[in-house]
Design a protein around this motif. Structure first.
Motif, PDB file in Angstrom:
ATOM      1  N   GLY A   1     105.783 -24.618  20.370  1.00  0.00           N
ATOM      2  CA  GLY A   1     106.295 -23.306  20.206  1.00  0.00           C
ATOM      3  C   GLY A   1     105.426 -22.897  20.732  1.00  0.00           C
ATOM      4  O   GLY A   1     105.422 -21.632  21.045  1.00  0.00           O
ATOM      5  N   ALA A   2     104.470 -22.642  19.501  1.00  0.00           N
ATOM      6  CA  ALA A   2     103.568 -21.793  19.178  1.00  0.00           C
ATOM      7  C   ALA A   2     101.985 -21.656  19.976  1.00  0.00           C
ATOM      8  O   ALA A   2     102.114 -20.363  20.946  1.00  0.00           O
ATOM      9  N   LEU A   3     102.011 -22.513  20.978  1.00  0.00           N
ATOM     10  CA  LEU A   3     101.702 -22.689  21.817  1.00  0.00           C
ATOM     11  C   LEU A   3     101.550 -22.229  23.597  1.00  0.00           C
ATOM     12  O   LEU A   3     101.051 -21.909  23.602  1.00  0.00           O
ATOM     13  N   LEU A   4     103.170 -22.456  23.477  1.00  0.00           N
ATOM     14  CA  LEU A   4     103.617 -21.721  23.650  1.00  0.00           C
ATOM     15  C   LEU A   4     104.391 -20.731  24.604  1.00  0.00           C
ATOM     16  O   LEU A   4     104.278 -19.941  25.281  1.00  0.00           O
ATOM     17  N   SER A   5     103.804 -20.309  23.153  1.00  0.00           N
ATOM     18  CA  SER A   5     104.483 -18.356  23.492  1.00  0.00           C
ATOM     19  C   SER A   5     103.397 -17.880  23.752  1.00  0.00           C
ATOM     20  O   SER A   5     102.115 -17.988  23.937  1.00  0.00           O
ATOM     21  N   SER A   6     104.268 -16.944  24.653  1.00  0.00           N
ATOM     22  CA  SER A   6     103.620 -15.804  25.716  1.00  0.00           C
ATOM     23  C   SER A   6     103.028 -14.856  23.870  1.00  0.00           C
ATOM     24  O   SER A   6     101.857 -13.906  24.983  1.00  0.00           O
ATOM     25  N   GLU A   7     103.313 -14.518  23.536  1.00  0.00           N
ATOM     26  CA  GLU A   7     102.581 -13.621  22.483  1.00  0.00           C
ATOM     27  C   GLU A   7     101.745 -14.126  21.509  1.00  0.00           C
ATOM     28  O   GLU A   7     101.491 -15.167  20.586  1.00  0.00           O
ATOM     29  N   PRO A   8     100.278 -13.381  21.300  1.00  0.00           N
ATOM     30  CA  PRO A   8      99.532 -13.942  20.427  1.00  0.00           C
ATOM     31  C   PRO A   8      99.886 -14.214  18.609  1.00  0.00           C
ATOM     32  O   PRO A   8     101.018 -13.893  18.174  1.00  0.00           O
ATOM     33  N   ARG A   9      98.943 -14.950  18.639  1.00  0.00           N
ATOM     34  CA  ARG A   9     100.182 -15.557  16.445  1.00  0.00           C
ATOM     35  C   ARG A   9      98.703 -15.535  16.299  1.00  0.00           C
ATOM     36  O   ARG A   9      97.387 -15.926  16.558  1.00  0.00           O
ATOM     37  N   VAL A  10      99.029 -15.037  14.788  1.00  0.00           N
ATOM     38  CA  VAL A  10      97.530 -14.417  14.322  1.00  0.00           C
ATOM     39  C   VAL A  10      97.658 -15.830  12.583  1.00  0.00           C
ATOM     40  O   VAL A  10      98.199 -15.308  11.978  1.00  0.00           O
ATOM     41  N   ASP A  11      97.193 -16.511  12.498  1.00  0.00           N
ATOM     42  CA  ASP A  11      96.838 -16.767  10.929  1.00  0.00           C
ATOM     43  C   ASP A  11      97.891 -17.535  10.872  1.00  0.00           C
ATOM     44  O   ASP A  11      98.753 -17.538   9.387  1.00  0.00           O
ATOM     45  N   GLU A  12      98.735 -18.269  11.548  1.00  0.00           N
ATOM     46  CA  GLU A  12     100.179 -19.201  11.157  1.00  0.00           C
ATOM     47  C   GLU A  12     100.059 -20.485  11.088  1.00  0.00           C
ATOM     48  O   GLU A  12      98.778 -21.061  11.760  1.00  0.00           O
ATOM     49  N   VAL A  13     100.668 -20.695   9.621  1.00  0.00           N
ATOM     50  CA  VAL A  13     100.201 -22.338   9.479  1.00  0.00           C
ATOM     51  C   VAL A  13     100.872 -23.126  10.138  1.00  0.00           C
ATOM     52  O   VAL A  13     102.093 -23.015  10.543  1.00  0.00           O
ATOM     53  N   HIS A  14     100.321 -24.297  10.525  1.00  0.00           N
ATOM     54  CA  HIS A  14     101.541 -25.680  10.886  1.00  0.00           C
ATOM     55  C   HIS A  14     100.565 -26.421  10.274  1.00  0.00           C
ATOM     56  O   HIS A  14      99.370 -26.554   9.886  1.00  0.00           O
ATOM     57  N   LEU A  15     101.697 -27.696  10.197  1.00  0.00           N
ATOM     58  CA  LEU A  15     101.673 -29.148  10.596  1.00  0.00           C
ATOM     59  C   LEU A  15     101.870 -29.838  11.191  1.00  0.00           C
ATOM     60  O   LEU A  15     102.533 -29.744  11.997  1.00  0.00           O
TER      61      LEU A  15
ATOM     62  N   ARG B   1      97.736 -33.141   8.663  1.00  0.00           N
ATOM     63  CA  ARG B   1      96.968 -31.886   8.117  1.00  0.00           C
ATOM     64  C   ARG B   1      97.540 -30.550   8.205  1.00  0.00           C
ATOM     65  O   ARG B   1      98.583 -30.024   8.504  1.00  0.00           O
ATOM     66  N   VAL B   2      96.998 -29.770   7.736  1.00  0.00           N
ATOM     67  CA  VAL B   2      97.959 -27.684   7.839  1.00  0.00           C
ATOM     68  C   VAL B   2      96.520 -27.243   8.266  1.00  0.00           C
ATOM     69  O   VAL B   2      95.531 -27.512   7.661  1.00  0.00           O
ATOM     70  N   LEU B   3      97.196 -26.663   9.381  1.00  0.00           N
ATOM     71  CA  LEU B   3      96.566 -25.627  10.339  1.00  0.00           C
ATOM     72  C   LEU B   3      96.666 -24.300  10.372  1.00  0.00           C
ATOM     73  O   LEU B   3      98.133 -24.194  10.622  1.00  0.00           O
ATOM     74  N   VAL B   4      95.676 -23.673  10.347  1.00  0.00           N
ATOM     75  CA  VAL B   4      95.765 -22.349  10.857  1.00  0.00           C
ATOM     76  C   VAL B   4      95.608 -21.679  12.047  1.00  0.00           C
ATOM     77  O   VAL B   4      94.078 -22.448  12.799  1.00  0.00           O
ATOM     78  N   VAL B   5      96.783 -21.659  12.767  1.00  0.00           N
ATOM     79  CA  VAL B   5      96.666 -21.260  14.199  1.00  0.00           C
ATOM     80  C   VAL B   5      96.202 -19.846  14.600  1.00  0.00           C
ATOM     81  O   VAL B   5      97.535 -19.273  14.589  1.00  0.00           O
TER      82      VAL B   5
ATOM     83  N   THR C   1      92.368 -21.472  18.734  1.00  0.00           N
ATOM     84  CA  THR C   1      91.948 -21.538  17.556  1.00  0.00           C
ATOM     85  C   THR C   1      92.225 -22.526  16.764  1.00  0.00           C
ATOM     86  O   THR C   1      93.270 -21.559  15.835  1.00  0.00           O
ATOM     87  N   LEU C   2      91.671 -23.402  16.417  1.00  0.00           N
ATOM     88  CA  LEU C   2      92.921 -23.657  15.036  1.00  0.00           C
ATOM     89  C   LEU C   2      91.227 -24.306  14.052  1.00  0.00           C
ATOM     90  O   LEU C   2      89.964 -24.757  13.889  1.00  0.00           O
ATOM     91  N   ARG C   3      91.764 -24.300  12.828  1.00  0.00           N
ATOM     92  CA  ARG C   3      90.902 -23.924  11.338  1.00  0.00           C
ATOM     93  C   ARG C   3      92.222 -25.353  10.618  1.00  0.00           C
ATOM     94  O   ARG C   3      93.343 -25.310  10.148  1.00  0.00           O
ATOM     95  N   ASP C   4      91.261 -26.442   9.971  1.00  0.00           N
ATOM     96  CA  ASP C   4      91.977 -27.111   8.753  1.00  0.00           C
ATOM     97  C   ASP C   4      91.918 -26.334   7.604  1.00  0.00           C
ATOM     98  O   ASP C   4      90.559 -26.441   7.016  1.00  0.00           O
ATOM     99  N   VAL C   5      92.934 -26.192   7.060  1.00  0.00           N
ATOM    100  CA  VAL C   5      93.287 -26.426   5.655  1.00  0.00           C
ATOM    101  C   VAL C   5      93.544 -26.989   4.223  1.00  0.00           C
ATOM    102  O   VAL C   5      94.274 -26.484   3.983  1.00  0.00           O
ATOM    103  N   THR C   6      93.823 -27.935   5.005  1.00  0.00           N
ATOM    104  CA  THR C   6      94.323 -29.227   4.453  1.00  0.00           C
ATOM    105  C   THR C   6      93.929 -28.985   2.766  1.00  0.00           C
ATOM    106  O   THR C   6      94.510 -28.963   1.810  1.00  0.00           O
TER     107      THR C   6
END
Length: 543
Positions: free
Chosen positions: A273-287, A291-295, A311-316
């Motif tokens: 849902g975050a990737l398909l959103s037309s609105e920008p997402r800032v530092d959202e945490v997803h699992l 892994r735990v990712l900041v998207v 962009t994806l950051r691994d914060v596991t």
């Protein structure tokens, strides 16, 4: 010494413009040359047909045969020949006898002289054509016999000068060159417009610079450890680097991933849902599964939506450390609270002694020590694994501060050294700590607020069970409670809805099971969360 600056190579758009301009010029020049040669031949063929038709028409005219039999054929035929020349647009019409003596000619001085050129085939009754240089210069001519009762009584020649034919072709070539010039100009303008657009898209770079940019681009993609994902306007994968494939758990090669829709990647629903959103997402945490990712997502727009950069950051590891830090912070707060309580109790003991009630002071101090020791003995006797024992002691103090009683059930039994290396204590802390925090949140404020923890191990599995006296879990939300972001409580400063999602992630990583049901313990209601982790899965599958 000043180094001379080398001229910058022409941009790719400029090179294409030059190439296209030369190509159009060659095509137009070739077509013009071909048309010139073709028109030259066509003009000569047309002239041959024209003079042949004129010569035959004159030879077939009855007035011409009649004039030939007169004593002075020139008197009757000369005006007629001049009139035919004007009407048919030929350069000369010559009527002669079978010996080639002219009766007519545009130049009257040539009348009575012999015709220059062949007449043999015509004398024998055949019409023929040739190009010959006569008194008027080179010309294309036709010679046709004048026949009467099967006998040749005269000859007719009609011709057009070669220079006249060339003049006609010259007029056509002039028109052709005008059309060719217009075509070249139109092609040049169209090429310039196309290349101007190309120049904007390539930012004026030449082919070598574009090649270098592509090499840098590929090197940067593979060098960056963070995940990079680019989606086109239809949310299809346009580009993904090695880090992105690893963080998202995608094993398919790039050739299969490029062009696929995000919805086809089988990612967790919140992340999709975050990737398909037309609105920008800032530092959202997803699992994801492990892994735990900041998207972060940012739309790419240039007058219209062109795609999305993700962009994806691994914060596991960071999330795990934050969990441990929260536990340590909880321990610290518990110690501070215990220190405060100990100070109060010590003041009470001192005050009793000052009042001369030493026996009561001893009884009070002994009772407090026995209560604290009983709690420690209860936890340590049930759970001898040191990390989990420390966790339970700290959580017990935290729960007590919030007015919730946390007890370890008598069924608990977890000895030290029982857990294999494949099941680290850190993951058990993540699972049990988040379940207890969630249970304390649910039980706080309820009548007889209580949380019961059960932890035991068999030969095949470890069982962790946490029940509470809270309002319970709606059966409709039994699966939703484990999704990141879901919570029945308002979000606090640290956010909600992540703890149970982390629990499910850890359980899935160890191939365990996680269930939630309604607690019927002592008729208190509430919810009971149960985790079962296999102990021998790592050995059984050969890992």
């Amino acid at each position: 010494m000043r180094v001379p600056r080398l001229p910058r190579p022409r941009s790719l758009a400029g090179q294409l413009f030059a190439m296209q301009a030369v190509l159009i010029a060659l095509v137009v020049a070739g077509y013009a040359l071909f048309t010139y040669v073709s028109d030259q031949g066509q003009a000569e063929d047309a002239a041959v047909r024209q003079v042949t038709a004129v010569a035959r028409s004159i030879a077939d005219a009855p007035s011409v045969r009649a004039a030939i039999h007169t004593p002075d054929p020139t008197a009757a035929l000369e005006p007629y020949a001049l009139q035919v020349m004007r009407d048919t647009d030929v350069d000369f019409v010559t009527i002669m006898n079978t010996d080639g003596i002219r009766w007519t000619h545009p130049d009257r001085a040539q009348i009575g002289k012999r015709f220059l050129g062949r007449i043999g085939p015509a004398v024998h009754g055949h019409t023929f054509t040739e190009t010959y240089t006569g008194t008027l210069g080179p010309s294309v001519r036709a010679v046709s016999p004048v026949e009467e009762n099967g006998r040749v009584i005269g000859l007719v020649s009609a011709g057009i000068k070669v220079e006249e034919i060339s003049a006609r072709v010259q007029d056509q070539v002039t028109a052709l060159l005008g059309v060719a010039g217009g075509t070249l100009l139109l092609g040049a303008v169209g090429t310039y417009v196309v290349n101007a657009r190309l120049r904007r898209h390539t930012h004026g770079m030449n082919a070598a610079e574009l090649s270098h940019m592509h090499d840098y681009h590929q090197a940067a993609l593979h060098a960056v450890r963070e995940g990079l994902l680019m989606l086109d306007g239809q949310y299809r994968v346009a580009l993904i680097n090695d880090g992105g494939r690893e963080l998202l758990g995608l094993t398919a090669p790039d050739t299969e991933l490029i062009g696929r829709s995000v919805a086809e990647l089988r990612l967790p629903a919140p992340l999709t849902g975050a990737l398909l959103s037309s609105e920008p997402r800032v530092d959202e945490v997803h699992l994801t599964a492990s892994r735990v990712l900041v998207v972060n997502t940012s739309p790419v727009s240039g007058g219209e939506r062109r795609g999305t950069v993700v962009t994806l950051r691994d914060v596991t590891e960071l999330q795990s450390l934050m969990g441990e830090l929260d536990s340590e912070r909880g321990f610290t707060q518990a110690l501070r609270s215990q220190a405060h309580e100990a100070a109060n109790r010590l003041h009470t003991v001192v005050s009793l002694i000052e009042l001369g009630r030493a026996e009561e002071a001893v009884e009070f101090a002994t009772a407090e020590l026995e209560l604290a020791q009983a709690l420690t003995d209860q936890v340590v006797a049930a759970v001898r694994e040191p990390v989990l024992a420390a966790l339970l002691l700290g959580k017990t103090a935290q729960a007590n501060e919030r007015g919730v009683e946390l007890v370890v059930s008598r069924d608990s039994r977890l000895d030290d050294g029982l857990l294999p290396e494949s099941l680290p204590a850190r993951d058990l802390v993540t699972i049990l700590g988040n379940l207890i925090d969630n249970a304390v949140d649910a039980a706080q404020g309820s009548v007889g607020a209580r949380v019961t923890v059960t932890a035991y191990a068999s030969d095949a599995e470890v069982v962790l069970r946490v029940s509470d006296s809270g309002p319970g879990v709606d059966p409709a939300h039994a699966d939703l409670v484990f999704q990141r972001g879901f919570s029945t409580k308002p979000a606090g400063p640290g956010g909600r809805g992540l703890g149970l999602a982390l629990v499910r992630q850890a359980v899935s990583r160890h191939e365990g099971t996680l269930t939630v049901a309604e607690s019927d313990e002592d008729g208190e209601g509430g919810a009971v969360f149960e985790v079962r982790l296999p102990l021998r899965s790592a050995v059984g599958d050969g890992r």
